[in-house]
Design a protein around this motif. Sequence first.
Motif, short mmCIF file in Angstrom:
data_model
loop_
_atom_site.label_atom_id
_atom_site.label_comp_id
_atom_site.label_asym_id
_atom_site.label_seq_id
_atom_site.Cartn_x
_atom_site.Cartn_y
_atom_site.Cartn_z
N GLY A 192 0.81 -1.21 0.00
CA GLY A 192 0.00 0.00 0.00
C GLY A 192 0.84 1.26 0.00
N THR A 193 1.96 1.22 0.72
CA THR A 193 2.87 2.37 0.72
C THR A 193 3.44 2.62 -0.66
OG1 THR A 193 3.48 1.94 3.02
CG2 THR A 193 4.98 3.30 1.74
N VAL A 194 3.86 1.55 -1.32
CA VAL A 194 4.41 1.67 -2.67
C VAL A 194 3.35 2.22 -3.62
CG1 VAL A 194 5.30 0.38 -4.64
CG2 VAL A 194 6.12 -0.14 -2.33
N ALA A 195 2.12 1.71 -3.51
CA ALA A 195 1.04 2.19 -4.37
C ALA A 195 0.76 3.67 -4.12
CB ALA A 195 -0.22 1.37 -4.14
N GLY A 196 0.77 4.09 -2.85
CA GLY A 196 0.48 5.48 -2.52
C GLY A 196 1.56 6.44 -2.96
N ALA A 197 2.81 5.98 -2.91
CA ALA A 197 3.92 6.87 -3.23
C ALA A 197 4.36 6.80 -4.68
CB ALA A 197 5.11 6.54 -2.32
N TRP A 198 4.29 5.61 -5.28
CA TRP A 198 4.85 5.44 -6.63
C TRP A 198 3.83 4.91 -7.64
CZ3 TRP A 198 7.70 3.84 -2.26
CH2 TRP A 198 8.74 4.71 -1.91
N GLY A 199 2.58 4.83 -7.24
CA GLY A 199 1.52 4.53 -8.17
C GLY A 199 1.45 3.09 -8.64
N ARG A 200 0.70 2.89 -9.69
CA ARG A 200 0.40 1.56 -10.21
C ARG A 200 1.65 0.82 -10.65
NH1 ARG A 200 -4.07 -0.82 -12.75
NH2 ARG A 200 -3.52 -2.33 -14.37
N ALA A 201 2.55 1.50 -11.35
CA ALA A 201 3.76 0.85 -11.85
C ALA A 201 4.61 0.35 -10.69
CB ALA A 201 4.55 1.80 -12.73
N GLY A 202 4.75 1.18 -9.66
CA GLY A 202 5.51 0.76 -8.49
C GLY A 202 4.87 -0.42 -7.79
N LEU A 203 3.55 -0.42 -7.70
CA LEU A 203 2.84 -1.53 -7.05
C LEU A 203 3.06 -2.83 -7.81
CD1 LEU A 203 0.89 -2.73 -5.01
CD2 LEU A 203 -1.01 -1.88 -6.43
N ILE A 204 2.98 -2.78 -9.13
CA ILE A 204 3.17 -3.99 -9.92
C ILE A 204 4.57 -4.56 -9.71
CG2 ILE A 204 3.40 -4.84 -12.30
CD1 ILE A 204 1.09 -2.94 -13.04
N ARG A 205 5.58 -3.69 -9.68
CA ARG A 205 6.94 -4.17 -9.43
C ARG A 205 7.06 -4.78 -8.03
NH1 ARG A 205 8.29 0.68 -12.19
NH2 ARG A 205 8.56 1.77 -10.18
N ALA A 206 6.45 -4.12 -7.04
CA ALA A 206 6.53 -4.62 -5.66
C ALA A 206 5.87 -5.99 -5.54
CB ALA A 206 5.87 -3.63 -4.71
N LEU A 207 4.71 -6.16 -6.15
CA LEU A 207 4.01 -7.44 -6.09
C LEU A 207 4.80 -8.53 -6.81
CD1 LEU A 207 0.32 -6.31 -6.69
CD2 LEU A 207 1.34 -7.04 -4.53
N GLY A 208 5.46 -8.14 -7.90
CA GLY A 208 6.30 -9.09 -8.61
C GLY A 208 7.44 -9.59 -7.73
N VAL A 209 8.08 -8.68 -7.02
CA VAL A 209 9.17 -9.05 -6.11
C VAL A 209 8.64 -9.96 -5.01
CG1 VAL A 209 10.77 -8.16 -4.38
CG2 VAL A 209 10.56 -7.01 -6.59
N LEU A 210 7.50 -9.61 -4.43
CA LEU A 210 6.93 -10.44 -3.37
C LEU A 210 6.57 -11.82 -3.88
CD1 LEU A 210 4.60 -7.96 -1.41
CD2 LEU A 210 6.88 -8.76 -0.78
#
Length: 368
Positions: A192-210
């Motif tokens: 949620g922090t990544v999505a709030g700070a870096w938007g959709r693209a950042g969230l997709i990368r974060a979920l990929g790493v997880l």
Amino acid sequence: MSQDRVRAIDWLRGIAVLFMIQTHALALLTPELRKSLWVGRLLKVDGLVAPAFIFSAGFATALLMVRSAAGGVLRERVRRNLRRIGEVLAVATLVNWAWFPLLREPVWILRMDILQCVGVCLLIVLPVAAALASRPRALSAVSFVLALAVFAVAPLGELVQGPWATLTNKSSFAPFPLLPWLGFAWLGAFSGTVAGAWGRAGLIRALGVLGVLGFAGMAAGDFLYSLYPPHRFFVANPSNSAVRFAWVCTVLLGLLWLEGRVPVGAAPSRLRRFIEVFGTSSLSAYFFHEMLLFYRIGGVFSFQRFWGDRSGWLQFWLLLAVLIGLTWGLCIVTDRVERVVRPALRAVVERARGGGRKTEAPASRPRV
């Protein structure tokens, strides 16, 4: 920073609600069918329901904290989140009261079922998210490290004895202790922090790493088990938690892909509206389906009383459809009532607060 609602999270919660209802409705099947291969396969999928709920709760909390800090309304958002957590714990207590004699034996109020777990997890996550909301890099790093730490110590929680075991050790009194479930809340806060700070693209990368990390943890199951004293692998081992959050992240990535294909401003389909009702009213859905399924309304009716332990597959699916439909309808009614009642109550509170204050000229009042 985008302020748009992350619909994929609503859809994840909505789908989780459907599987939650199906999971609990398995009590309607005959005992023989509950031991069948098909039920075993269903239960593997159902094992993602609780991680999805807790992950989503942590996600929403951190997302709102980061956005509120950027918008200068963090204090107001913290108060609203505290009220929401209070609602979760109140419903949790009401559900416990339905099954256990809280007035005669108040200890049952401490029973850690899924709603209590969600509420306590959010009470732990919220102060950290609020304190670091203006520094999303720090918040994302702290959330990630705390998630891994919770999963790492979870097997040791089975060694805890006495009252604290309620928070660390799965039992009939604590179906959902904080270990390992708090870890999913921290992973949600990280995302949620990544999505709030870096938007959709950042969230997709974060979920990929997880997802990659989770599937790697799954592959290392034997090694991770050997690091700890004997424990229940499918309850507390980090590898078991890893595969659960890997699949939750994979499903969420798929839902984000679907969300990206929906044209901006397009009217939602019937299926989307159906799912989103459960996604935005998951607390109501939990309460209503539990009461319909198990609680004897008026001392007479419940699905369990009339069809529990005696349904074949065909009757089970028909009853499940009816149960889902009734729950959906009650969620709709509750949502409409809340939209009327909440503003009215807020107005009453504001008038009560202003009644004892010295009246000032409107222009001199600070805007909140």
